[in-house]
Design a protein around this motif. Structure first.
Motif, mmCIF file in Angstrom:
data_model
loop_
_atom_site.group_PDB
_atom_site.id
_atom_site.type_symbol
_atom_site.label_atom_id
_atom_site.label_comp_id
_atom_site.label_asym_id
_atom_site.label_seq_id
_atom_site.Cartn_x
_atom_site.Cartn_y
_atom_site.Cartn_z
ATOM 1 N N ALA A 268 14.286 -2.269 -50.049
ATOM 2 C CA ALA A 268 14.014 -1.161 -49.134
ATOM 3 C C ALA A 268 13.349 0.017 -49.838
ATOM 4 O O ALA A 268 12.775 0.895 -49.190
ATOM 5 C CB ALA A 268 15.311 -0.710 -48.468
ATOM 6 N N GLN A 269 13.435 0.060 -51.173
ATOM 7 C CA GLN A 269 12.869 1.176 -51.914
ATOM 8 C C GLN A 269 11.410 0.941 -52.327
ATOM 9 O O GLN A 269 10.737 1.869 -52.753
ATOM 10 C CB GLN A 269 13.703 1.431 -53.175
ATOM 11 N N VAL A 270 10.948 -0.293 -52.213
ATOM 12 C CA VAL A 270 9.614 -0.630 -52.711
ATOM 13 C C VAL A 270 8.545 0.207 -52.020
ATOM 14 O O VAL A 270 7.636 0.741 -52.666
ATOM 15 C CB VAL A 270 9.331 -2.135 -52.529
ATOM 16 N N ALA A 271 8.628 0.343 -50.689
ATOM 17 C CA ALA A 271 7.590 1.072 -49.940
ATOM 18 C C ALA A 271 7.505 2.531 -50.394
ATOM 19 O O ALA A 271 6.408 3.056 -50.633
ATOM 20 C CB ALA A 271 7.867 0.992 -48.445
ATOM 21 N N THR A 275 4.256 4.106 -52.443
ATOM 22 C CA THR A 275 3.481 5.217 -51.866
ATOM 23 C C THR A 275 3.444 6.403 -52.820
ATOM 24 O O THR A 275 2.384 7.020 -53.030
ATOM 25 C CB THR A 275 4.085 5.653 -50.521
ATOM 26 N N ALA A 276 4.594 6.726 -53.408
ATOM 27 C CA ALA A 276 4.657 7.860 -54.330
ATOM 28 C C ALA A 276 3.815 7.608 -55.573
ATOM 29 O O ALA A 276 3.124 8.519 -56.065
ATOM 30 C CB ALA A 276 6.105 8.136 -54.718
ATOM 31 N N VAL A 277 3.854 6.392 -56.086
ATOM 32 C CA VAL A 277 3.066 6.057 -57.277
ATOM 33 C C VAL A 277 1.585 6.068 -56.944
ATOM 34 O O VAL A 277 0.750 6.553 -57.716
ATOM 35 C CB VAL A 277 3.502 4.677 -57.834
ATOM 36 N N ALA A 440 2.234 -11.143 -53.051
ATOM 37 C CA ALA A 440 2.180 -10.986 -51.587
ATOM 38 C C ALA A 440 3.506 -10.437 -51.059
ATOM 39 O O ALA A 440 3.523 -9.592 -50.145
ATOM 40 C CB ALA A 440 1.861 -12.322 -50.940
ATOM 41 N N HIS A 441 4.607 -10.898 -51.646
ATOM 42 C CA HIS A 441 5.927 -10.427 -51.215
ATOM 43 C C HIS A 441 6.090 -8.938 -51.535
ATOM 44 O O HIS A 441 6.575 -8.157 -50.696
ATOM 45 C CB HIS A 441 7.019 -11.245 -51.903
ATOM 46 N N ILE A 442 5.669 -8.517 -52.717
ATOM 47 C CA ILE A 442 5.784 -7.100 -53.105
ATOM 48 C C ILE A 442 4.887 -6.228 -52.227
ATOM 49 O O ILE A 442 5.307 -5.162 -51.740
ATOM 50 C CB ILE A 442 5.413 -6.925 -54.595
ATOM 51 N N LEU A 443 3.660 -6.677 -51.986
ATOM 52 C CA LEU A 443 2.744 -5.910 -51.147
ATOM 53 C C LEU A 443 3.264 -5.809 -49.719
ATOM 54 O O LEU A 443 3.110 -4.770 -49.061
ATOM 55 C CB LEU A 443 1.356 -6.555 -51.157
ATOM 56 N N SER A 444 3.903 -6.872 -49.268
ATOM 57 C CA SER A 444 4.478 -6.848 -47.929
ATOM 58 C C SER A 444 5.587 -5.806 -47.836
ATOM 59 O O SER A 444 5.668 -5.033 -46.871
ATOM 60 C CB SER A 444 5.010 -8.236 -47.564
#
Length: 465
Positions: A268-271, A275-277, A440-444
C-alpha cells in the motif's frame, strides 16, 4: 751444588736447578739453532735458547711414544716458580695420556661454539626486540595493501574509504559545517605496539571511543578484529598478536544491541513512495532510487553503474557484484526507458562522465542519496525506510508477483539455496520474463501507466551545472 763462577759457561743439554742468574747466562752454542737446559725440580720443564738469544720456558715429554713440546712463555713474563707450576700441570695431563694440544683444541672449539651461541642469542634477542617494536600503524599500512578479502582481489572502494576515515588523524576543516574533523576511532591505536594489544588495553580503548559514538566505535572494532585475524596469519606478526583480543567479555558485553533490519515497503505504500520519489527535484537521485526498487541491487552496485555496462540493444545490465566480480541480468522495459531518459553529464575533465548516476561529488557519481530519500519518505508519510530496505522490498514484491525464489536471488546477486527449487543459474533470457513480471507488479502498485512499445530515446549529453 757448587756455585757457578762469573763468566763460567753454562752446560746445556744438562739438568740443573733453574735460577734467574742461570737463565740470564744462557747462550746458544755456535752452530746450533737452539739448545735446552732442563730443570731438576720440575720434570719436563726446560729453558730454550735460540741462536739469536731468545729464551722461553718449554715443557717437553713423550705422549704415545712421540715427543711433545709445548712453549710456556718468556722468562720476562713468567717467573721460574710459575713455569714449574705450569709444567707440573702439563705433566699431570700427559701422565693420563691426555695430549694438551688436543685439550686446547677442544677448549678452543668449545669457546668458539659458546661465542657462536652467544651471537645467535644476541641476534635472536635483537630480532625479538625489533619484532616487538612493530606498531599497529606499520602493520595496518601493510594490511590495507595485502589484506583484501578471501573471495576478492581488492577491497571495495567504499570500504577502503571507511578504513582511511577510521585511521585519519583529524584536524582537517569539515566539508559540511564549521570546525575541524575529529580523529578516526582507530587513530589512537596506530601508535601502539602490536604486542601491547590485548583484551585489557583494547577494552579500555573501546570504552573511551564509545563515549563519542558507540555504533561507530563498534564498526571500528569490527574492522580491527579483521586486522588482528590477518596479523595472526602473517608469519612476521603471528607471535605478536592475540587474534581474539577484540572478543573480550569486557568488550562484547558493551556492544550495542543489533537488531536485524526488516524494513521494506508495504504494497500500500508503493504508490506514495513512487510519487514522492518521482517528484524529487534531483532527477539523478529520483532515477537512482527507483532503479534500486526495480532491480533489488545494492546501493553501491547501482551507484557505480557505468554507461558502457548498459546494453540498450540486447537489453542487458551488468553491475559490479559483492559476491562475484560482476553479474548480468535483463534490462527490463521501464528500467530501460528510465535510464535512457537520464542526461549524459560532462565530467570535471571535460569528457562525458562514465557513470549513469553522475554527480559533482569527488567520486564523480552519486554518493549519498539519503537526504533525497528522506525527503521523499517525509512527503509520502512513511516513517522509516533505509536504502537497503528497497532491496528487501524488491524481494518481497517479487514473491508477491509470483517469480521463483531462485530467479529473484540471481537478479539480486544472492547465493540461492540449492534445495529451494533444484537451483541452477538461469540465462539472461530465461530471467527476463520473471524480472518483467516483477517490474509490472511494482508499476501496477505505483499506479504507473507505461507504454513498453514507445521509442527508446538515447541519453543526451549535457554540461554539468
Amino acid at each position: 751444588m757448587a756455585r757457578r763462577k762469573a763468566g763460567e759457561a753454562v752446560s746445556l743439554e744438562s739438568a740443573q736447578e733453574l735460577t734467574a742468574g742461570l737463565i740470564a747466562a744462557l747462550k746458544c752454542p755456535a752452530g746450533k739453532a737452539q739448545a735446552f737446559l732442563r730443570d731438576t725440580k720440575a720434570p719436563g720443564l726446560r729453558v730454550r735458547v735460540t741462536a739469536n738469544g731468545a729464551k722461553a720456558f718449554v715443557f717437553e715429554t713423550k705422549v704415545n711414544g712421540k715427543t711433545l713440546r709445548r712453549t710456556i712463555g718468556s722468562p720476562v713474563a713468567w717467573t721460574i716458580e710459575a713455569a714449574r707450576i705450569e709444567a707440573n700441570r702439563l705433566r699431570v695431563l700427559t701422565d693420563t695420556k691426555t695430549d694438551p694440544r688436543e685439550l686446547e683444541r677442544q677448549q678452543a672449539a668449545q669457546r668458539a661454539a659458546e661465542l657462536a651461541a652467544e651471537q645467535v642469542r644476541a641476534q635472536e634477542q635483537a630480532a625479538q626486540q625489533q619484532a616487538e617494536s612493530v606498531t599497529v600503524g606499520s602493520a595496518w599500512a601493510r594490511y590495507v595493501v595485502e589484506g583484501s578479502p578471501k573471495r576478492r582481489d581488492a577491497w571495495k572502494p567504499r570500504y577502503v574509504a571507511d578504513m582511511a576515515k577510521m585511521v585519519a588523524p583529524g584536524g582537517e576543516p569539515k566539508k559540511r559545517g564549521a570546525g575541524l574533523t575529529m580523529p578516526g576511532h582507530l587513530f589512537p591505536l596506530l601508535a601502539w605496539r602490536l604486542v601491547d594489544v590485548n583484551e585489557d588495553s583494547l577494552a579500555a580503548w573501546f570504552k573511551t571511543e564509545s563515549r563519542r559514538s558507540k555504533h561507530q566505535a563498534t564498526r571500528a572494532l569490527m574492522m580491527f578484529r579483521g586486522f588482528l585475524r590477518w596479523c595472526a596469519a602473517v608469519p612476521e606478526y603471528r607471535a605478536l598478536v592475540d587474534r581474539d583480543a577484540g572478543k573480550a567479555p569486557a568488550i562484547m558485553d558493551n556492544l550495542p544491541e543489533t537488531k536485524r533490519r526488516t524494513d521494506a515497503l508495504e504494497a500500500a505504500q508503493v504508490a506514495g513512495w513512487w510519487t514522492a520519489v518521482e517528484q524529487l527535484p534531483n532527477p539523478i537521485a529520483s532515477a537512482y532510487l527507483r532503479a534500486l526498487l526495480l532491480t533489488g541491487a545494492r546501493r553501491e552496485e547501482m551507484a557505480a553503474l557505468r554507461w558502457d555496462a548498459v546494453d540498450f540493444r540486447w537489453r542487458k545490465l551488468t553491475i559490479a557484484d559483492k559476491v562475484g566480480d560482476t553479474r548480468t541480468f535483463p534490462l527490463s522495459d521501464y528500467m530501460a526507458h528510465l535510464l535512457a531518459s537520464l542526461p549524459r553529464r560532462m565530467g570535471a575533465d571535460g569528457k562525458p562522465s562514465p557513470f549513469v548516476f553522475a554527480s559533482v561529488s569527488k567520486s564523480g557519481r552519486i554518493a549519498d542519496p539519503r537526504a533525497s530519500h528522506d525527503r521523499a519518505l517525509s512527503e509520502a508519510g512513511i516513517a522509516a525506510l533505509t536504502l537497503h530496505g528497497l532491496r528487501r522490498s524488491f524481494s518481497l514484491l517479487g514473491e508477491a508477483a509470483g517469480a521463483p525464489a531462485g530467479a529473484i536471488a540471481q537478479v539480486m546477486g544472492h547465493r540461492p539455496s540449492a534445495t529451494a527449487e533444484g537451483y541452477r543459474p538461469r540465462s539472461v533470457d530465461a530471467l527476463r520474463p520473471f524480472l518483467q513480471r516483477i517490474e509490472a507488479h511494482i508499476l501496477s502498485l505505483a499506479g504507473v501507466t507505461f507504454d513498453a512499445t514507445a521509442t527508446l530515446n538515447r541519453p543526451r549529453l549535457v554540461k554539468t551545472a
